[in-house]
Design an enzyme around this catalytic site. Structure first.
Site, short mmCIF file in Angstrom:
data_model
loop_
_atom_site.label_atom_id
_atom_site.label_comp_id
_atom_site.label_asym_id
_atom_site.label_seq_id
_atom_site.Cartn_x
_atom_site.Cartn_y
_atom_site.Cartn_z
N SER A 68 -6.84 5.90 3.67
CA SER A 68 -6.88 5.00 2.52
C SER A 68 -7.33 3.60 2.97
O SER A 68 -8.12 2.94 2.29
CB SER A 68 -5.50 4.88 1.87
N ASN A 73 -1.84 19.06 -1.99
CA ASN A 73 -2.86 18.39 -1.19
C ASN A 73 -2.56 18.46 0.31
O ASN A 73 -3.41 18.85 1.11
CB ASN A 73 -2.99 16.93 -1.65
N THR A 120 -4.36 13.67 5.10
CA THR A 120 -2.94 13.79 5.47
C THR A 120 -2.69 15.08 6.23
O THR A 120 -2.07 15.08 7.31
CB THR A 120 -2.04 13.71 4.22
N LYS A 136 5.40 3.34 8.38
CA LYS A 136 4.25 4.23 8.56
C LYS A 136 2.96 3.42 8.60
O LYS A 136 2.12 3.60 9.48
CB LYS A 136 4.21 5.22 7.38
N LYS A 186 5.40 1.65 -2.98
CA LYS A 186 5.38 3.01 -3.55
C LYS A 186 5.67 2.90 -5.03
O LYS A 186 6.35 1.95 -5.47
CB LYS A 186 6.47 3.87 -2.90
N LYS A 201 0.86 -1.20 0.00
CA LYS A 201 0.00 0.00 0.00
C LYS A 201 0.88 1.23 0.00
O LYS A 201 1.79 1.34 0.82
CB LYS A 201 -0.89 0.00 1.27
N GLN A 213 7.19 3.94 3.99
CA GLN A 213 5.77 3.57 3.97
C GLN A 213 5.51 2.30 4.78
O GLN A 213 4.48 2.17 5.44
CB GLN A 213 5.32 3.37 2.51
N GLY A 237 -2.50 8.36 -4.33
CA GLY A 237 -1.81 9.54 -4.85
C GLY A 237 -0.56 9.88 -4.06
O GLY A 237 -0.28 9.30 -3.01
N ASP A 238 0.20 10.80 -4.58
CA ASP A 238 1.36 11.41 -3.92
C ASP A 238 1.65 12.68 -4.74
O ASP A 238 0.75 13.19 -5.43
CB ASP A 238 2.56 10.44 -3.88
P1 NDP Z 1 1.16 17.71 -4.37
O1 NDP Z 1 1.66 17.36 -5.71
O2 NDP Z 1 -0.29 17.93 -4.17
O3 NDP Z 1 1.91 19.03 -3.85
C1 NDP Z 1 3.28 19.06 -3.73
C2 NDP Z 1 3.70 20.46 -3.31
O4 NDP Z 1 5.08 20.45 -2.98
C3 NDP Z 1 3.54 21.49 -4.42
O5 NDP Z 1 3.29 22.75 -3.86
C4 NDP Z 1 4.91 21.44 -5.09
O6 NDP Z 1 5.27 22.61 -5.81
C5 NDP Z 1 5.82 21.26 -3.89
N1 NDP Z 1 7.03 20.56 -4.33
C6 NDP Z 1 7.12 19.34 -4.88
N2 NDP Z 1 8.38 19.02 -5.21
C7 NDP Z 1 9.10 20.09 -4.85
C8 NDP Z 1 10.47 20.39 -4.92
N3 NDP Z 1 11.36 19.51 -5.45
N4 NDP Z 1 10.88 21.60 -4.45
C9 NDP Z 1 9.98 22.48 -3.92
N5 NDP Z 1 8.67 22.26 -3.83
C10 NDP Z 1 8.24 21.08 -4.29
O7 NDP Z 1 1.70 16.57 -3.40
P2 NDP Z 1 1.22 16.20 -1.93
O8 NDP Z 1 0.76 17.41 -1.21
O9 NDP Z 1 0.33 15.03 -2.02
O10 NDP Z 1 2.60 15.68 -1.29
C11 NDP Z 1 3.47 16.52 -0.55
C12 NDP Z 1 4.35 15.67 0.35
O11 NDP Z 1 3.54 14.93 1.25
C13 NDP Z 1 5.21 14.62 -0.38
O12 NDP Z 1 6.41 14.45 0.33
C14 NDP Z 1 4.38 13.35 -0.24
O13 NDP Z 1 5.18 12.19 -0.35
C15 NDP Z 1 3.84 13.54 1.16
N6 NDP Z 1 2.65 12.77 1.52
C16 NDP Z 1 1.51 12.82 0.76
C17 NDP Z 1 0.38 12.13 1.15
C18 NDP Z 1 -0.89 12.21 0.41
O14 NDP Z 1 -1.87 11.60 0.87
N7 NDP Z 1 -0.99 12.94 -0.70
C19 NDP Z 1 0.40 11.26 2.34
C20 NDP Z 1 1.63 11.33 3.10
C21 NDP Z 1 2.70 12.05 2.68
P3 NDP Z 1 5.22 22.59 -7.43
O15 NDP Z 1 3.77 22.50 -7.77
O16 NDP Z 1 5.86 23.87 -7.82
O17 NDP Z 1 6.01 21.37 -7.85
O1 2IT Z 2 3.13 8.87 1.51
C1 2IT Z 2 1.97 8.46 1.71
O2 2IT Z 2 1.63 7.96 2.78
C2 2IT Z 2 0.98 8.63 0.63
N1 2IT Z 2 1.31 9.22 -0.39
C3 2IT Z 2 -0.40 8.04 0.77
C4 2IT Z 2 -0.38 6.58 0.48
C5 2IT Z 2 -1.74 5.91 0.41
O3 2IT Z 2 -1.74 4.74 0.01
O4 2IT Z 2 -2.75 6.52 0.75
#
Ligand code: NDP
Ligand code: 2IT
Length: 451
Positions: A383, A244, A213, A117, A129, A93, A114, A168-169
């Site tokens: 999830s 997100n 998240t 976690k 992943k 997952k 993951q 997603g991520d």
């Molecule tokens: P999104 O794609 O929705 O948003 C990512 C954000 O981070 C954007 O604002 C993006 O800017 C910025 N970003 C990405 N890469 C870079 C970089 N190299 N340098 C600077 N800014 C950057 O992703 P999420 O919000 O889903 O994910 C954000 C973090 O949270 C990640 O580390 C992800 O692994 C983690 N995460 C996500 C979960 C989820 O459920 N979605 C769960 C747990 C963890 P730009 O648009 O300019 O690239």
């Molecule tokens: O990093 C993470 O925990 C996620 N991007 C969410 C993973 C999931 O299966 O909901």
């Protein structure tokens, strides 16, 4: 970095040798092994059974070609990945990431994190992943759809609601999940709702998954602040990113009475002393898919855009910092600046956003520090609630789902806190999370034989 127990050093050396050129994976393994010295001192059988070596080796790694046709009719090629890290506790997952920086080492670090976690959530989910070096920026809806369909044409054979369940991520939200799930459904001729999470409500998604998240991290930090008799109320907060995780962190922090004054994307950050206008941020980011400078432009006087190269978002003084963009976005220097300006708590919304130097600065300063594998687990936990709803063909209310999320985050907080105390490091949430997550996976693996 902190030092590693001498019995564990050869394991790390071997991981580095076998996975050359994958610095993020080495970093993630190093951080977990740093915490395990106290475990093997207490339970030497983990060494005899080579459990740590086995946990550091993914069960399966899939790398594939993704050909697709752009709007100009040109053939484009990307590389796809799915690392099925550990299935001792349940089906693999974890999310899918679309970003040009994606490579096998990044996906491995994420799959490794993951695994622990997911164990911390207490839900029956293993760790995995995936993703691609595809850059979604500037692509049309049609291009995104054709890319997602091509990716799934290969990946579908490796998935299943009892096998591997993506979500997603970075770069993968509701739109991309819809296209991938649609292609999976078509290829398998099965409406197998539980094979993907983060789906829209219209076809089997869960309420509160989108928010989970960011909300979860806020619940975790609120619990940490509670151990010091304080809360978000009246605190100044900085949240990096504007995707997100960041958006729903801001939403929950504001509902708890905190004031978020800065957020960012990869082009720079905005400082808005009056407090981020969340409706405007959602409009700019989720509807118009624009750059963060557009937020400052539309917000008018009082909001400033600071481009990359002209300062770090972590220069903004705050009491709570919630890095929610990407790995290694917060350096040792940034951490020192935050400590100097009076930060009292840090909750990692992103995966591994603080460098090892930064973590050390926070810990040496006695800051409340919540590592991502605990603090951002609310997304994957919800999830798992989505999988549960799919399996029972049910659909829960928002309130019911959020209540479950809040309870899970409270349990994760309390588990990390209690484990840190049990192992002689009170207040060290990094150690608590690593040990509690590891022991759950290791115990299951031990019972399952040499797997
Ligand atoms: P999104 O794609 O929705 O948003 C990512 C954000 O981070 C954007 O604002 C993006 O800017 C910025 N970003 C990405 N890469 C870079 C970089 N190299 N340098 C600077 N800014 C950057 O992703 P999420 O919000 O889903 O994910 C954000 C973090 O949270 C990640 O580390 C992800 O692994 C983690 N995460 C996500 C979960 C989820 O459920 N979605 C769960 C747990 C963890 P730009 O648009 O300019 O690239
Ligand atoms: O990093 C993470 O925990 C996620 N991007 C969410 C993973 C999931 O299966 O909901």
């Amino acid at each position: 970095m902190n030092s590693i127990d001498e019995k564990l050093q050869p394991i790390l050396t071997e991981v580095v040798r076998r996975n050359a050129g994958e610095p993020e994976f080495h970093q993630a393994v190093h951080e977990v092994l740093e915490s395990l010295g106290r475990v093997v001192a207490k339970h030497p059988h983990y060494l005899d059974l080579a459990l740590i070596e086995r946990i550091c080796e993914p069960e399966r790694q899939i790398i594939f070609r993704i050909p697709w046709v752009d709007d100009q009719g040109r053939v484009q090629i990307n590389r796809g990945f799915r690392v099925q890290f550990n299935s001792a506790l349940g089906p693999y997952k974890g999310g899918m990431r679309f970003h040009p920086s994606v490579n096998v080492g990044i996906i491995k670090f994420l799959g490794f994190e993951q695994t622990f976690k997911n164990a911390l959530t207490g839900m029956p989910i293993g760790g995995g992943k995936g993703g691609s070096d595809f850059d979604p920026k500037g692509k049309s809806d049609g291009e995104i759809m054709r890319f997602c369909q091509s990716l799934m044409t290969e990946l579908h054979r490796h998935l299943g609601d009892q096998t591997d369940v993506p979500a997603g991520d970075i770069g993968v939200g509701g739109r991309e999940i819809g296209y991938m799930f649609g292609q999976y459904k078509r290829l398998n001729n099965r409406f197998e709702a539980g094979v993907f999470t983060g789906k829209a409500l219209a076809y089997g998604g869960s309420r509160a998954r989108t928010e989970a998240t960011g909300y979860g991290n806020t619940y975790f930090v609120q619990a940490m602040l509670g151990t010091k008799g304080t809360s978000f109320d009246g605190k100044t907060v900085v949240v990096s990113g504007s995707g997100n995780v960041a958006i729903y962190t801001i939403e929950k922090v504001q509902s708890f009475g905190g004031k978020v004054i800065a957020c960012s994307d990869s082009s720079g950050y905005v400082l808005d002393e009056a407090g981020i206008d969340l409706d405007l941020l959602k409009e700019v980011k989720n509807v118009r898919r624009e750059r963060i400078a557009e937020y400052a432009r539309r917000r008018g006087a009082g909001a400033h855009f600071i481009p990359v190269g002209q300062g770090s978002i972590w220069d903004v003084p705050c009491q709570v910092a919630m890095p929610s963009a990407t790995q290694n976005e917060l350096s040792g220097k940034d951490a020192a600046q935050l400590v100097k300006s009076g930060v009292i708590a840090v909750g990692e919304g992103a995966n591994m956003p603080s460098t090892p130097e930064a973590v050390k600065v926070f810990q040496d300063a006695g800051i409340l520090f919540a590592p991502g594998k605990a603090a951002n687990a609310g997304g994957v936990a919800t999830s798992a609630l989505e999988m549960q709803q799919n399996a029972s063909r049910d659909s829960w209310t928002f309130e019911q789902t959020e209540k479950r999320l809040a309870t899970i985050m409270r349990n994760i907080h309390d588990t990390c806190h209690a484990t840190a105390e049990e192992y002689g490091a009170p207040g060290n949430y990094v150690l608590g999370a690593n040990i509690a997550g590891f022991v759950r996976v290791a115990e299951a693996m031990r019972m399952l034989g040499v797997i």
